[in-house]
Every structure is written in C-alpha cells, then in structure tokens.
Design a protein around this motif. Structure first.
Motif, PDB file in Angstrom:
ATOM      1  N   ASP A 124      -4.333  -8.472  -8.300  1.00  0.00           N
ATOM      2  CA  ASP A 124      -3.699  -7.215  -7.895  1.00  0.00           C
ATOM      3  C   ASP A 124      -2.310  -7.075  -8.521  1.00  0.00           C
ATOM      4  OD1 ASP A 124      -5.911  -6.669  -6.374  1.00  0.00           O
ATOM      5  OD2 ASP A 124      -4.997  -7.205  -4.454  1.00  0.00           O
ATOM      6  N   LEU A 125      -1.592  -8.194  -8.604  1.00  0.00           N
ATOM      7  CA  LEU A 125      -0.273  -8.172  -9.241  1.00  0.00           C
ATOM      8  C   LEU A 125      -0.404  -7.754 -10.706  1.00  0.00           C
ATOM      9  CD1 LEU A 125       2.782  -8.750  -9.286  1.00  0.00           C
ATOM     10  CD2 LEU A 125       2.232 -11.155  -9.774  1.00  0.00           C
ATOM     11  N   GLY A 126      -1.414  -8.291 -11.379  1.00  0.00           N
ATOM     12  CA  GLY A 126      -1.638  -7.922 -12.775  1.00  0.00           C
ATOM     13  C   GLY A 126      -1.875  -6.432 -12.942  1.00  0.00           C
ATOM     14  N   THR A 127      -2.640  -5.850 -12.033  1.00  0.00           N
ATOM     15  CA  THR A 127      -2.933  -4.418 -12.105  1.00  0.00           C
ATOM     16  C   THR A 127      -1.667  -3.590 -11.881  1.00  0.00           C
ATOM     17  OG1 THR A 127      -5.196  -4.800 -11.353  1.00  0.00           O
ATOM     18  CG2 THR A 127      -4.320  -2.573 -11.104  1.00  0.00           C
ATOM     19  N   ILE A 128      -0.826  -4.024 -10.955  1.00  0.00           N
ATOM     20  CA  ILE A 128       0.454  -3.336 -10.724  1.00  0.00           C
ATOM     21  C   ILE A 128       1.331  -3.441 -11.970  1.00  0.00           C
ATOM     22  CG2 ILE A 128       2.603  -3.411  -9.396  1.00  0.00           C
ATOM     23  CD1 ILE A 128       0.868  -4.435  -7.012  1.00  0.00           C
ATOM     24  N   ASP A 133       5.359   3.987  -6.568  1.00  0.00           N
ATOM     25  CA  ASP A 133       6.578   3.200  -6.791  1.00  0.00           C
ATOM     26  C   ASP A 133       6.128   1.785  -7.153  1.00  0.00           C
ATOM     27  OD1 ASP A 133       8.986   1.898  -6.820  1.00  0.00           O
ATOM     28  OD2 ASP A 133       9.662   2.628  -4.859  1.00  0.00           O
ATOM     29  N   TYR A 134       5.776   1.597  -8.422  1.00  0.00           N
ATOM     30  CA  TYR A 134       5.150   0.345  -8.833  1.00  0.00           C
ATOM     31  C   TYR A 134       6.139  -0.815  -8.903  1.00  0.00           C
ATOM     32  CZ  TYR A 134       1.393   3.581  -9.863  1.00  0.00           C
ATOM     33  OH  TYR A 134       0.431   4.547  -9.748  1.00  0.00           O
ATOM     34  N   LYS A 135       7.415  -0.516  -9.098  1.00  0.00           N
ATOM     35  CA  LYS A 135       8.424  -1.579  -9.047  1.00  0.00           C
ATOM     36  C   LYS A 135       8.484  -2.168  -7.646  1.00  0.00           C
ATOM     37  CE  LYS A 135      11.523  -0.121 -12.775  1.00  0.00           C
ATOM     38  NZ  LYS A 135      12.909   0.296 -13.125  1.00  0.00           N
ATOM     39  N   CYS A 136       8.468  -1.295  -6.667  1.00  0.00           N
ATOM     40  CA  CYS A 136       8.444  -1.729  -5.268  1.00  0.00           C
ATOM     41  C   CYS A 136       7.168  -2.521  -4.990  1.00  0.00           C
ATOM     42  CB  CYS A 136       8.530  -0.502  -4.363  1.00  0.00           C
ATOM     43  SG  CYS A 136       8.100  -0.795  -2.632  1.00  0.00           S
ATOM     44  N   ALA A 137       6.036  -2.024  -5.481  1.00  0.00           N
ATOM     45  CA  ALA A 137       4.757  -2.701  -5.251  1.00  0.00           C
ATOM     46  C   ALA A 137       4.751  -4.094  -5.878  1.00  0.00           C
ATOM     47  CB  ALA A 137       3.613  -1.862  -5.820  1.00  0.00           C
ATOM     48  N   GLU A 138       5.305  -4.210  -7.085  1.00  0.00           N
ATOM     49  CA  GLU A 138       5.364  -5.515  -7.750  1.00  0.00           C
ATOM     50  C   GLU A 138       6.221  -6.490  -6.947  1.00  0.00           C
ATOM     51  OE1 GLU A 138       6.383  -7.337 -12.171  1.00  0.00           O
ATOM     52  OE2 GLU A 138       7.668  -5.778 -11.337  1.00  0.00           O
ATOM     53  N   ASN A 176       0.827  -1.212   0.000  1.00  0.00           N
ATOM     54  CA  ASN A 176       0.000   0.000   0.000  1.00  0.00           C
ATOM     55  C   ASN A 176       0.860   1.260   0.000  1.00  0.00           C
ATOM     56  OD1 ASN A 176      -2.370  -1.488   0.035  1.00  0.00           O
ATOM     57  ND2 ASN A 176      -2.479  -1.525   2.271  1.00  0.00           N
ATOM     58  N   GLU A 177       1.935   1.204   0.763  1.00  0.00           N
ATOM     59  CA  GLU A 177       2.858   2.345   0.829  1.00  0.00           C
ATOM     60  C   GLU A 177       3.509   2.590  -0.533  1.00  0.00           C
ATOM     61  OE1 GLU A 177       7.220   3.141   2.781  1.00  0.00           O
ATOM     62  OE2 GLU A 177       5.756   2.077   4.023  1.00  0.00           O
ATOM     63  N   CYS A 178       3.967   1.511  -1.166  1.00  0.00           N
ATOM     64  CA  CYS A 178       4.599   1.625  -2.488  1.00  0.00           C
ATOM     65  C   CYS A 178       3.608   2.154  -3.517  1.00  0.00           C
ATOM     66  CB  CYS A 178       5.134   0.267  -2.948  1.00  0.00           C
ATOM     67  SG  CYS A 178       6.447  -0.413  -1.929  1.00  0.00           S
ATOM     68  N   TYR A 179       2.390   1.603  -3.476  1.00  0.00           N
ATOM     69  CA  TYR A 179       1.374   1.979  -4.456  1.00  0.00           C
ATOM     70  C   TYR A 179       0.974   3.442  -4.288  1.00  0.00           C
ATOM     71  CZ  TYR A 179      -2.163   0.722  -7.911  1.00  0.00           C
ATOM     72  OH  TYR A 179      -2.895   0.615  -9.070  1.00  0.00           O
ATOM     73  N   SER A 180       0.830   3.858  -3.038  1.00  0.00           N
ATOM     74  CA  SER A 180       0.434   5.244  -2.764  1.00  0.00           C
ATOM     75  C   SER A 180       1.475   6.237  -3.264  1.00  0.00           C
ATOM     76  CB  SER A 180       0.213   5.445  -1.263  1.00  0.00           C
ATOM     77  OG  SER A 180      -0.849   4.648  -0.807  1.00  0.00           O
TER      78      SER A 180
END
Length: 240
Positions: A65-69, A38-43, A31-35
């Motif tokens: 959710d991974l697909g959306t990231i 930082d989508y690399k971090c989120a992935e 959630n922190e990465c996405y907010s």
C-alpha cells in the motif's frame, strides 16, 4: 497478591487495547488522507502504520500500500523498494507482483516487468485482467504479434469482454492494419455506443489515416460524454 496480579493483567489488556486502537486510528487517518488526495499525508501515516506493525501478519500488505501511495507522489524508486519489501515478506501474493509489474511497465523496465507478470500469471493463471495487462505490456514493447496472439486467446475465452476487442483494435492499428482495427472497434461501439475509450480508439485510427477532422470529432465526442480531456490532451492538440 491475587488482586495485584488481576490489576497487572488488566493494565496489560488495557495497553493492548490502546495499541490496537492506535493502529485503527492510523488506518482511519490514511483513508482520510487518501480520500482527500493528500498523498503526502497518506505516505506519512502509512509509514507510521508500518513502524507500529513490524510483527503484524499484514506487514507485507502495508508495504505494498505504501508503494501505491508513493506512485501517486511520483516517487517511483521508493515505490519499487516498497513493493520489493512486500514481495520479500510474502512471495505468493498475486497483487504484489502485478503492482510492481505495472510500475515496471510505466518505467519501461521491460525485462523486470515481464518477469513479474509471468510470476503473477503462474500464481493465478485464470485471471484475465492480468493476462490483458501483460498483453498490453507486450504491445508497448513493440511485441505486436505476441500481443495480438494474447488478445485473440482472451477474446476466444471471454467473447463478452469488449475491452479485449478495443485493445486488439489498437494492436491492429499499430500494425498498420486499419481495416481490422475498424472491424473490432465498430463491433465494440455497436455493442456499447457510450464506450468512451473505444470512441477515442476510433479517433486514433482516423488520425493515423490523416483524416484529422474525422478523428477530432471522435475525440470531442468522448470528452462530451465525460472523458477527462487532460488524459487525451496530446490528441486534442491535433484538433486546433
């Protein structure tokens, strides 16, 4: 012996709590990465979550959710694979089909996109957002008469939803019926003069009529009202 058993049982419970806490920590990090976009971090964190959750009832959602990231990262092939895994795990979740359908729409995979939209509608026939997205997908394929029929049905069923009038106006525009397009878009702007997308659509109608000055006044009006200029940069180029 009983004390030893109790201690062993306590250790198991503690280990389980640590595992649960670890999963929660990963979710918080995602959630922190996405907010922070930082989508690399989120992935990276989402993949960790999946690895830790192979027996979780939420595994299908984690793949979705991974697909959306991955879409955010432009990794469309990877995103499709993630959506495929989600649907393979749970083939009765509407959102999984719509996620994959909109990606197929983006990639112009028409046959597969149509199939996913139809699966989603079969699962949730009263969801007007899915029906609207499918009509838009048909419009992009050049199936204008079918799209028009769909928007007519949606307007008849949900006459208060202005987005359908805007989308029907755009369909009329693509069909070359400027009078019908103006009728719909003027109706929208009478109801909501601040509707930025409708303002842009009206500009597009004027642009199609080669009335560039009038068109640009609407494009600039939408930007002045807060619409992201980058999203219509291809239209604003006509205003130089």
């Amino acid at each position: 012996m009983s004390k030893l058993f109790s201690l062993f049982f306590l250790v198991i419970i503690s280990a389980g709590s640590i595992q649960a806490q670890s999963v929660q920590e990963i979710q918080d990090k995602i959630n922190e990465c996405y907010s922070s976009r930082d989508y690399k971090c989120a992935e990276k964190e989402q993949k960790k979550l999946i690895k830790k959750s192979k027996k979780s009832p939420n595994l299908a959602r984690y793949y979705s959710d991974l697909g959306t990231i991955q879409r955010r990262l432009g990794k469309n092939k990877d995103a499709l694979k993630s959506y495929d895994k989600a649907i393979k795990l749970e083939n009765d979740r509407v959102v999984f089909y719509t996620n994959r359908a909109t990606l197929h729409m983006q990639l112009e995979n028409y046959e597969k996109g149509n199939s996913d939209f139809e699966s989603a509608i079969e699962l949730d026939p009263n969801n007007w957002e899915i029906a609207s997205d499918y009509a838009t997908f048909k419009k992009r394929q050049g199936l204008l008469k079918e799209a028009l029929e769909d928007f007519n049905k949606l307007i008849q069923k949900y006459p208060e939803e202005l987005i359908f009038y805007n989308n029907r106006a755009d369909t009329f525009l693509r069909m070359g019926d400027h009078d019908a397009a103006f009728k719909d878009i003027n109706f929208v702007l009478e109801k909501d003069p601040e509707y930025q997308v409708a303002i842009i659509t009206k500009g597009e109608i004027y642009l199609d009529l080669e009335q560039t000055e009038e068109a640009c006044s609407y494009f600039k009006q939408a930007v002045d009202k807060g619409f992201d200029a980058n999203r219509i940069s291809y239209l604003l180029k006509e205003c130089k």
